[in-house]
Write a protein that holds these residues in place. Structure first.
Motif, PDB file in Angstrom:
ATOM      1  N   GLY A  46       0.792  -1.226   0.000  1.00  9.39           N
ATOM      2  CA  GLY A  46       0.000   0.000   0.000  1.00  9.39           C
ATOM      3  C   GLY A  46       0.821   1.271   0.000  1.00  9.39           C
TER       4      GLY A  46
ATOM      5  N   GLU B 206       1.607   4.137  -1.642  1.00  9.16           N
ATOM      6  CA  GLU B 206       1.057   4.910  -2.755  1.00  9.16           C
ATOM      7  C   GLU B 206       2.105   5.694  -3.524  1.00  9.16           C
ATOM      8  OE1 GLU B 206      -1.992   7.366  -0.946  1.00  9.16           O
ATOM      9  OE2 GLU B 206      -2.346   5.717   0.454  1.00  9.16           O
TER      10      GLU B 206
ATOM     11  N   HIS C 250      -6.158  -1.883  -0.333  1.00 12.88           N
ATOM     12  CA  HIS C 250      -5.499  -0.581  -0.457  1.00 12.88           C
ATOM     13  C   HIS C 250      -6.244   0.271  -1.497  1.00 12.88           C
ATOM     14  CE1 HIS C 250      -2.398  -1.929   2.184  1.00 12.88           C
ATOM     15  NE2 HIS C 250      -1.963  -2.864   1.355  1.00 12.88           N
TER      16      HIS C 250
END
Length: 186
Positions: free
Chosen positions: A47, A49, A81
């Motif tokens: 996750g 980003e 996510h």
């Protein structure tokens, strides 16, 4: 196990190190010998980003699957996510690409109970009736795992309640699966 420095940096979400390694020519598609996961796959699984955005910006292949057929989108959906899923969908990731077991990103998000991820996929036109290799649809797996909110979402989106899966010679609808598993709320 074939872990590269880039994969380790992606695993830890180390943005500066990821940029440094890519600038130095690190191979963004090099997979590990252990499962065939790529740097993008690892960043999606964890996750991270910003790391995902960097790798996509560098042209990382968003469809490279691991040894089990799971793509970066698949693992992001499995882990729930949401922002990473949204990013991958925005980049045109294949929302129907199934793993070796036939599980799609929608099916795995339903199995894990990630309602917001499932909603995103449905809004992008994911096939709510696409079954895995055993014949289970997203509704079957959501019912079997007691994912009440996901079941409601799928029903609101028009998922079929009459599709049957054959398990050990017996036919099961999604409702029967829920009953057999003791999920009374469904």
């Amino acid at each position: 196990n074939g872990m590269t420095l880039l994969i380790i940096a992606c695993y830890g979400g180390q943005v500066a190190l990821v940029r440094l390694l890519l600038d130095a020519g690190a191979h963004k598609e090099k997979a590990t010998n252990n499962g065939g996961v790529t740097p993008l796959y690892i960043a999606c699984e964890k996750g991270h980003e910003v790391v995902v955005r960097i790798l996509l910006g560098e042209g990382a292949n968003k469809e490279n699957a691991d040894d089990e057929g799971g793509t970066p989108l698949f693992i992001a959906c499995q882990e729930g996510h949401e922002k990473v899923v949204k990013m991958l969908l925005g980049e045109g990731a294949d929302k129907e690409k199934a793993s070796n077991t036939g599980a799609t990103p929608l099916l795995i998000s339903c199995q894990k109970g990630h309602e917001k991820v499932a909603r995103m996929l449905l809004c992008e036109g994911a096939d709510k009736e696409k079954a895995n290799n055993q014949g289970c649809t997203p509704l079957h797996v959501a019912c079997g795992h007691g994912r009440t909110a996901v079941v409601k979402l799928l029903l609101d989106e028009g998922a079929s309640i009459t599709v049957e899966v054959i398990i050990q010679g017996r036919r099961y609808t999604s409702l029967l699966v829920a009953c057999c598993e003791g999920h009374d709320a469904i």
